[in-house]
Design an enzyme around this catalytic site. Structure first.
Site, PDB file in Angstrom:
ATOM      1  N   ASP A 183      37.774  32.765  28.644  1.00 13.43           N
ATOM      2  CA  ASP A 183      38.587  33.537  29.704  1.00 13.43           C
ATOM      3  C   ASP A 183      39.976  32.759  30.182  1.00 13.43           C
ATOM      4  O   ASP A 183      39.814  32.212  31.085  1.00 13.43           O
ATOM      5  CB  ASP A 183      37.671  33.667  30.828  1.00 13.43           C
ATOM      6  CG  ASP A 183      38.360  34.339  32.062  1.00 13.43           C
ATOM      7  OD1 ASP A 183      39.554  35.244  31.785  1.00 13.43           O
ATOM      8  OD2 ASP A 183      37.723  34.413  33.463  1.00 13.43           O
ATOM      9  N   GLU A 226      46.885  35.350  35.790  1.00 15.71           N
ATOM     10  CA  GLU A 226      46.022  36.567  35.806  1.00 15.71           C
ATOM     11  C   GLU A 226      45.137  36.572  36.709  1.00 15.71           C
ATOM     12  O   GLU A 226      44.500  37.479  37.364  1.00 15.71           O
ATOM     13  CB  GLU A 226      45.570  36.769  34.059  1.00 15.71           C
ATOM     14  CG  GLU A 226      44.703  38.004  33.897  1.00 15.71           C
ATOM     15  CD  GLU A 226      43.135  37.800  34.494  1.00 15.71           C
ATOM     16  OE1 GLU A 226      42.562  38.848  34.348  1.00 15.71           O
ATOM     17  OE2 GLU A 226      42.516  36.968  34.586  1.00 15.71           O
ATOM     18  N   GLU A 227      44.513  35.279  37.052  1.00 12.39           N
ATOM     19  CA  GLU A 227      43.260  35.217  37.907  1.00 12.39           C
ATOM     20  C   GLU A 227      43.646  35.367  39.280  1.00 12.39           C
ATOM     21  O   GLU A 227      44.805  34.817  39.861  1.00 12.39           O
ATOM     22  CB  GLU A 227      42.574  33.915  37.618  1.00 12.39           C
ATOM     23  CG  GLU A 227      42.135  33.527  36.384  1.00 12.39           C
ATOM     24  CD  GLU A 227      40.582  34.163  36.045  1.00 12.39           C
ATOM     25  OE1 GLU A 227      40.241  35.220  36.661  1.00 12.39           O
ATOM     26  OE2 GLU A 227      40.175  34.254  34.848  1.00 12.39           O
ATOM     27  N   ASP A 257      40.954  39.560  25.832  1.00  8.61           N
ATOM     28  CA  ASP A 257      40.410  38.852  26.946  1.00  8.61           C
ATOM     29  C   ASP A 257      38.815  38.722  26.798  1.00  8.61           C
ATOM     30  O   ASP A 257      38.285  39.541  26.085  1.00  8.61           O
ATOM     31  CB  ASP A 257      40.636  39.647  28.229  1.00  8.61           C
ATOM     32  CG  ASP A 257      40.599  38.658  29.502  1.00  8.61           C
ATOM     33  OD1 ASP A 257      40.254  37.550  29.296  1.00  8.61           O
ATOM     34  OD2 ASP A 257      40.979  39.204  30.663  1.00  8.61           O
ATOM     35  N   HIS A 305      33.236  33.578  34.710  1.00  9.92           N
ATOM     36  CA  HIS A 305      33.450  32.825  36.164  1.00  9.92           C
ATOM     37  C   HIS A 305      31.983  31.961  36.710  1.00  9.92           C
ATOM     38  O   HIS A 305      32.100  31.862  37.652  1.00  9.92           O
ATOM     39  CB  HIS A 305      33.976  34.017  37.145  1.00  9.92           C
ATOM     40  CG  HIS A 305      35.313  34.574  36.825  1.00  9.92           C
ATOM     41  ND1 HIS A 305      35.649  35.440  37.714  1.00  9.92           N
ATOM     42  CD2 HIS A 305      36.109  34.441  35.809  1.00  9.92           C
ATOM     43  CE1 HIS A 305      36.776  35.709  37.431  1.00  9.92           C
ATOM     44  NE2 HIS A 305      37.275  35.238  36.229  1.00  9.92           N
TER      45      HIS A 305
HETATM   46 ZN   LIG Z   1      38.741  35.578  34.675  1.00 10.17          ZN
END
Ligand SMILES: [Zn+2]
Ligand SMILES: *[C@@H]1O[C@H](CO)[C@@H](O)[C@H](O)[C@H]1NC(C)=O
Length: 406
Positions: free
Chosen positions: A161, A210-211, A262, A352
């Site tokens: 990620d 992005e996060e 992704d 995550h």
């Molecule tokens: Zn992520």
């Protein structure tokens, strides 16, 4: 990639009807050649078995993803790299330098935006093989990692990620660069007969931010993608007869497709198709995988083995499925860009968590992704790898391609 706090929920595509209507309207007003070029399916020139084998062997398609080698592209990217930190800049510079060394045009798109922790600075990296080309196909991933405030989560690496997709993109640039040069040369010598294809270049976009810094919301997520989509939709280009587009051409409208990668690199991914207009591209990618399997290049697994399992879920089972996962493609999708979203769903189990590190990555899986992307993008761009026998002798070298297709 992120989802709302409730977990791995897929948002339903509210604007589907609107998009369909837009699509039909466009079909009605554009001339047939434009329609074929932009909105429809076009034939990929399939590589021969010998070309596939040569393409995956040279350059070595595993080396850039080797986390046991501290100098591999993947090792260089695999550090905590939260937006607006020193490590983020280090990774950004590494990516930009690698592509500049290939003589690509590299733009750093720097901007600031408000976050739940105040104003932050972000930089997208946009690398283009031929900045003068009329059109481009974009391959993208995000290079930032998710922010966590306390130890040990602040050491989060985001291997799947999306460090691995970023390393894969650098590999793709290196592998395809000489083939893109050759296509250009041959076109100049009238030896490449497809003018449309010759006008399509490869562009790599590495999104920052992005996060979400806190919880995923419309304003706390995809900072880089929102900025770039807006900018490109309001950047008007000079007329260019090769564009075959309507008069007011924006930077955004010269994107043929945005292929977003992704959450890749973990073992046994399942990839689904989300968009009907790019279903043919999804099928083409699955076809690349299948022909690689036939070529016998996936360590120990061939298409005829019982343990063969494709990464791609056959489309016909999901024809009712118009749901999508929120990610960097959303701002582009909303502006009408054609999207192919390649994301593992369900997400990798380590998603995550602190375990999304090198141990979450499976070498055979990453290697397969790398080979799929090389073949798929070569076929998309009409590139012609050598068909000389490669130096590596394989057990399946004599196996003829079977006539049955996907
Ligand atoms: Zn992520
Ligand atoms: C920056 O990356 C290094 C690894 O190169 C890591 O040890 C360090 O903790 C990172 N710094 C931060 C603030 O995350």
């Amino acid at each position: 990639m992120d989802v709302c706090a409730k977990g791995r929920r897929r948002r339903w595509r509210r604007s589907w009807t609107t998009l369909c209507l837009t699509f039909v309207t466009l079909l009605a007003i554009v001339p047939p050649s434009f329609e074929a070029q932009w909105l429809g399916e076009r034939a990929f020139r399939e590589l021969s078995l010998a070309q596939i084998q040569h393409l995956v062997d040279s350059p070595d398609s595993a080396k850039n993803l080797d986390t046991s080698d501290p100098s591999s592209h993947l090792s260089k990217i695999l550090i905590p790299r939260v937006a607006d930190t020193e490590n983020n800049t280090l990774v950004k510079n590494y990516i930009a330098t690698t592509l500049k060394n290939l003589d690509w045009h590299v733009e750093e798109d720097t901007f600031t935006d408000m976050t739940p922790y105040g104003e932050k600075r972000f930089t997208n990296i946009i690398a283009t093989k031929d900045p003068d080309a009329a059109r481009r196909v974009v391959v993208a991933a995000h290079f930032d990692s998710k922010f966590f405030s306390t130890y040990p989560m602040n050491q989060f690496l985001g291997a799947t990620d999306s460090a691995m997709p970023c390393a894969l993109m650098l590999d793709l640039a290196e592998a395809l660069n000489p083939l893109l040069d050759r296509r250009k040369e041959q076109h100049e010598q009238d030896k490449f007969d497809d003018d449309d294809l010759a006008d399509t270049t490869l562009q790599l976009v590495f999104f920052d931010g992005e996060e979400a810094f806190k919880d995923w919301t419309a304003t706390d997520s995809v900072y880089g993608a929102r900025h770039l989509a807006t900018r490109w939709s309001s950047t008007y280009l000079h007329p260019n007869s090769n564009r075959r587009l309507m008069p007011s051409t924006t930077e955004l409208s010269t994107i043929e497709h945005l292929i977003l990668l992704d959450l890749l690199g973990a073992k046994n991914p399942t990839i689904q198709n989300y968009f009907l207009d790019t279903a043919w591209l999804f099928d083409a990618m699955a076809s690349s995988e299948r022909r690689l399997a036939r070529a016998g290049v996936f360590a120990g697994v061939s298409e005829t083995d019982n343990n063969w399992r494709s990464f791609f879920t056959p489309r016909n089972e999901y024809t009712q499925n118009y749901g999508y996962i929120e990610d960097d493609h959303i701002p582009f999708m909303k502006l009408g860009v054609s999207i192919l979203h390649i994301i593992a769903s369900p997400f990798p189990r380590v998603w995550h968590t602190i375990k999304d590190d090198a141990s979450a990555l499976d070498m055979e899986t990453m290697h397969r992704w790398n080979m799929i992307m090389r073949v798929f993008m070569c076929e998309y761009l009409g590139l012609q790898p050598d068909d000389r026998p490669s130096t590596v002798v394989r057990a399946f070298d004599e196996l003829p391609l079977r006539s049955t297709e996907l």
